[in-house]
Design a protein around this motif. Structure first.
Motif, PDB file in Angstrom:
ATOM      1  N   LYS A 143      59.026  28.975  35.073  1.00  0.00           N
ATOM      2  CA  LYS A 143      60.160  29.349  34.229  1.00  0.00           C
ATOM      3  C   LYS A 143      59.719  29.319  32.773  1.00  0.00           C
ATOM      4  O   LYS A 143      59.008  28.411  32.345  1.00  0.00           O
ATOM      5  CB  LYS A 143      61.322  28.391  34.446  1.00  0.00           C
ATOM      6  N   VAL A 144      60.171  30.306  32.004  1.00  0.00           N
ATOM      7  CA  VAL A 144      59.823  30.445  30.595  1.00  0.00           C
ATOM      8  C   VAL A 144      61.088  30.328  29.756  1.00  0.00           C
ATOM      9  O   VAL A 144      62.127  30.897  30.102  1.00  0.00           O
ATOM     10  CB  VAL A 144      59.150  31.820  30.327  1.00  0.00           C
TER      11      VAL A 144
ATOM     12  N   ARG B  64      59.797  38.601  34.629  1.00  0.00           N
ATOM     13  CA  ARG B  64      61.088  39.270  34.810  1.00  0.00           C
ATOM     14  C   ARG B  64      62.227  38.299  34.527  1.00  0.00           C
ATOM     15  O   ARG B  64      62.030  37.089  34.469  1.00  0.00           O
ATOM     16  CB  ARG B  64      61.218  39.831  36.212  1.00  0.00           C
ATOM     17  N   THR B  65      63.408  38.876  34.383  1.00  0.00           N
ATOM     18  CA  THR B  65      64.613  38.072  34.216  1.00  0.00           C
ATOM     19  C   THR B  65      65.107  37.679  35.602  1.00  0.00           C
ATOM     20  O   THR B  65      65.097  38.494  36.532  1.00  0.00           O
ATOM     21  CB  THR B  65      65.698  38.887  33.489  1.00  0.00           C
ATOM     22  N   HIS B  66      65.512  36.429  35.723  1.00  0.00           N
ATOM     23  CA  HIS B  66      66.119  35.955  36.963  1.00  0.00           C
ATOM     24  C   HIS B  66      67.322  35.105  36.572  1.00  0.00           C
ATOM     25  O   HIS B  66      67.162  34.062  35.944  1.00  0.00           O
ATOM     26  CB  HIS B  66      65.138  35.131  37.787  1.00  0.00           C
ATOM     27  N   SER B  67      68.517  35.564  36.927  1.00  0.00           N
ATOM     28  CA  SER B  67      69.765  34.930  36.489  1.00  0.00           C
ATOM     29  C   SER B  67      69.780  34.893  34.973  1.00  0.00           C
ATOM     30  O   SER B  67      69.651  35.911  34.343  1.00  0.00           O
ATOM     31  CB  SER B  67      69.917  33.534  37.083  1.00  0.00           C
TER      32      SER B  67
END
Length: 190
Positions: A33-34, A75-78
């Motif tokens: 997670k970033v 990528r975006t996740h939630s």
């Protein structure tokens, strides 16, 4: 104890901009997670290689100096950004990156259109009102729901203070990146 991935030492590009940090492992296959420093992390998605440096304060790091991290996917996740890199193939390797600061070359940022600015370009700009009165220097930007707010640092009677101005066209007259100045319709006593 997390197993560190094999990271290649690298030279930080002269135009590198810090765009986020690695928060933690995400899942079991090496994803992490970033925490991006922008509400629109396009620079993270546009760059296929990230430069990492250890966390500035505290924390344990498995590398020193600057290292290159080739990105497989981001990528975006939630409401978060997640990424997967070459050589980071399990949760232990991803956990070893926790706290690392992420830099990307400025040249990999997508171009902005008129009246669009990267937050990093606004940090440090002097802010003056229409009468030329200095209101402070942009120290950070805050996403506050429907708009972004400029946070200005200034001194009053020898004490550090902060002032907040909504970064919207109703108050911001002009952003002059070359002149390092923002002109606003705002008074010191607001």
């Amino acid at each position: 104890m997390p197993q560190p991935p094999a990271l290649e030492p690298a030279e930080l590009p002269s135009d590198a901009v810090e765009v986020g940090r690695i928060a933690d492992a995400w899942g079991v296959k090496g994803w992490f997670k970033v925490l991006p420093y922008s509400s629109d992390p396009e620079a993270l998605f546009a760059s296929r290689s990230w430069f990492l440096q250890p966390a500035q304060k505290g924390g344990k790091s498995f590398f020193s100096g600057t290292v290159l991290l080739p990105i497989r996917q981001a990528r975006t996740h939630s409401d978060a950004v997640v990424a997967w890199a070459h050589g980071v193939d399990d949760r232990d390797a991803a956990e070893a990156l926790r706290g690392a600061r992420i830099f990307v070359p400025r040249e990999s940022f997508p171009a902005t259109s008129d009246d669009e600015y990267y937050w990093v370009d606004l940090i440090g700009l002097a802010v003056v009102n229409r009468e030329g009165i200095a209101l402070g220097t942009v120290s950070e930007l805050l996403p506050t729901g429907p708009q972004t707010t400029l946070v200005l640092s200034y001194e009053h009677e020898g004490k550090p203070r902060e002032r907040m101005i909504p970064f919207v066209s109703a108050y911001v007259d002009k952003v002059d990146l070359a002149g390092r100045r923002i002109t606003v319709d705002w008074q010191p006593d607001y």
